[in-house]
Design a protein around this motif. Sequence first.
Motif, PDB file in Angstrom:
ATOM      1  N   HIS A  37      95.465  26.882  75.365  1.00  0.00           N
ATOM      2  CA  HIS A  37      95.630  27.922  76.371  1.00  0.00           C
ATOM      3  C   HIS A  37      94.379  28.787  76.386  1.00  0.00           C
ATOM      4  O   HIS A  37      93.604  28.795  75.434  1.00  0.00           O
ATOM      5  N   PRO A  38      94.162  29.512  77.473  1.00  0.00           N
ATOM      6  CA  PRO A  38      92.971  30.367  77.549  1.00  0.00           C
ATOM      7  C   PRO A  38      92.997  31.451  76.468  1.00  0.00           C
ATOM      8  O   PRO A  38      94.061  31.842  75.988  1.00  0.00           O
ATOM      9  N   ARG A  39      91.836  31.916  76.117  1.00  0.00           N
ATOM     10  CA  ARG A  39      91.690  33.011  75.152  1.00  0.00           C
ATOM     11  C   ARG A  39      91.002  34.170  75.861  1.00  0.00           C
ATOM     12  O   ARG A  39      90.201  33.972  76.766  1.00  0.00           O
ATOM     13  N   GLY A  40      91.308  35.367  75.442  1.00  0.00           N
ATOM     14  CA  GLY A  40      90.661  36.498  76.071  1.00  0.00           C
ATOM     15  C   GLY A  40      90.894  37.785  75.335  1.00  0.00           C
ATOM     16  O   GLY A  40      91.593  37.840  74.324  1.00  0.00           O
ATOM     17  N   GLU A  41      90.280  38.813  75.877  1.00  0.00           N
ATOM     18  CA  GLU A  41      90.459  40.145  75.323  1.00  0.00           C
ATOM     19  C   GLU A  41      90.325  41.154  76.451  1.00  0.00           C
ATOM     20  O   GLU A  41      89.669  40.905  77.456  1.00  0.00           O
ATOM     21  N   LEU A  42      90.957  42.271  76.270  1.00  0.00           N
ATOM     22  CA  LEU A  42      90.907  43.356  77.231  1.00  0.00           C
ATOM     23  C   LEU A  42      90.758  44.643  76.448  1.00  0.00           C
ATOM     24  O   LEU A  42      91.418  44.843  75.429  1.00  0.00           O
ATOM     25  N   GLY A  43      89.892  45.500  76.910  1.00  0.00           N
ATOM     26  CA  GLY A  43      89.688  46.762  76.215  1.00  0.00           C
ATOM     27  C   GLY A  43      89.589  47.918  77.187  1.00  0.00           C
ATOM     28  O   GLY A  43      89.135  47.779  78.317  1.00  0.00           O
ATOM     29  N   VAL A  44      90.059  49.046  76.728  1.00  0.00           N
ATOM     30  CA  VAL A  44      89.990  50.269  77.514  1.00  0.00           C
ATOM     31  C   VAL A  44      89.426  51.344  76.598  1.00  0.00           C
ATOM     32  O   VAL A  44      89.860  51.490  75.458  1.00  0.00           O
ATOM     33  N   GLY A  45      88.463  52.070  77.106  1.00  0.00           N
ATOM     34  CA  GLY A  45      87.863  53.132  76.307  1.00  0.00           C
ATOM     35  C   GLY A  45      87.825  54.440  77.082  1.00  0.00           C
ATOM     36  O   GLY A  45      87.730  54.459  78.302  1.00  0.00           O
ATOM     37  N   ASP A  53      86.092  53.445  80.394  1.00  0.00           N
ATOM     38  CA  ASP A  53      85.510  52.105  80.437  1.00  0.00           C
ATOM     39  C   ASP A  53      86.629  51.090  80.284  1.00  0.00           C
ATOM     40  O   ASP A  53      87.503  51.241  79.430  1.00  0.00           O
ATOM     41  N   VAL A  54      86.587  50.079  81.096  1.00  0.00           N
ATOM     42  CA  VAL A  54      87.522  48.968  80.995  1.00  0.00           C
ATOM     43  C   VAL A  54      86.680  47.697  80.950  1.00  0.00           C
ATOM     44  O   VAL A  54      85.753  47.535  81.746  1.00  0.00           O
ATOM     45  N   PHE A  55      86.978  46.833  80.014  1.00  0.00           N
ATOM     46  CA  PHE A  55      86.244  45.578  79.930  1.00  0.00           C
ATOM     47  C   PHE A  55      87.208  44.461  79.570  1.00  0.00           C
ATOM     48  O   PHE A  55      88.275  44.692  79.018  1.00  0.00           O
ATOM     49  N   GLY A  56      86.818  43.271  79.919  1.00  0.00           N
ATOM     50  CA  GLY A  56      87.652  42.122  79.601  1.00  0.00           C
ATOM     51  C   GLY A  56      86.857  40.841  79.631  1.00  0.00           C
ATOM     52  O   GLY A  56      85.757  40.776  80.183  1.00  0.00           O
ATOM     53  N   GLU A  57      87.441  39.850  79.036  1.00  0.00           N
ATOM     54  CA  GLU A  57      86.810  38.535  78.972  1.00  0.00           C
ATOM     55  C   GLU A  57      87.910  37.498  78.833  1.00  0.00           C
ATOM     56  O   GLU A  57      88.881  37.710  78.098  1.00  0.00           O
ATOM     57  N   ILE A  58      87.784  36.394  79.543  1.00  0.00           N
ATOM     58  CA  ILE A  58      88.726  35.295  79.398  1.00  0.00           C
ATOM     59  C   ILE A  58      87.921  33.999  79.307  1.00  0.00           C
ATOM     60  O   ILE A  58      86.938  33.826  80.021  1.00  0.00           O
ATOM     61  N   THR A  59      88.323  33.146  78.399  1.00  0.00           N
ATOM     62  CA  THR A  59      87.649  31.870  78.187  1.00  0.00           C
ATOM     63  C   THR A  59      88.674  30.761  78.306  1.00  0.00           C
ATOM     64  O   THR A  59      89.739  30.823  77.694  1.00  0.00           O
TER      65      THR A  59
END
Length: 98
Positions: A37-45, A53-59
């Motif tokens: 399954h896909p992997r990812g992360e989401l962050g809010v600062g 700040d909001v950032f994210g990544e999905i692989t």
Amino acid sequence: MRLVFALIALLPLIACGPIPRAQAERECLQRARLAEHPRGELGVGLGSGGRRDVFGEITFSNDYLQGKDPSQVYRNCVVQRSGEMPSRPFTSIPASHY
């Protein structure tokens, strides 16, 4: 002199040779993991002055998109890279080794 040129010409082929099975297993584990399954992360600062700040990544991988079995992806990858079957199946590798 011809022997030297012949050896130099063969160097790229030597680099394509099989790698040790343990190394292939380590390298192929990530590929099989992404086939699950896909992997990812989401962050809010929140910074000073109310700056947000909001950032994210999905692989994800083509293997996942094509619906391939992660165990088969792992097995094929190890065989392709090392020329040997994996020492244990993908399903027996604990999640902590991911």
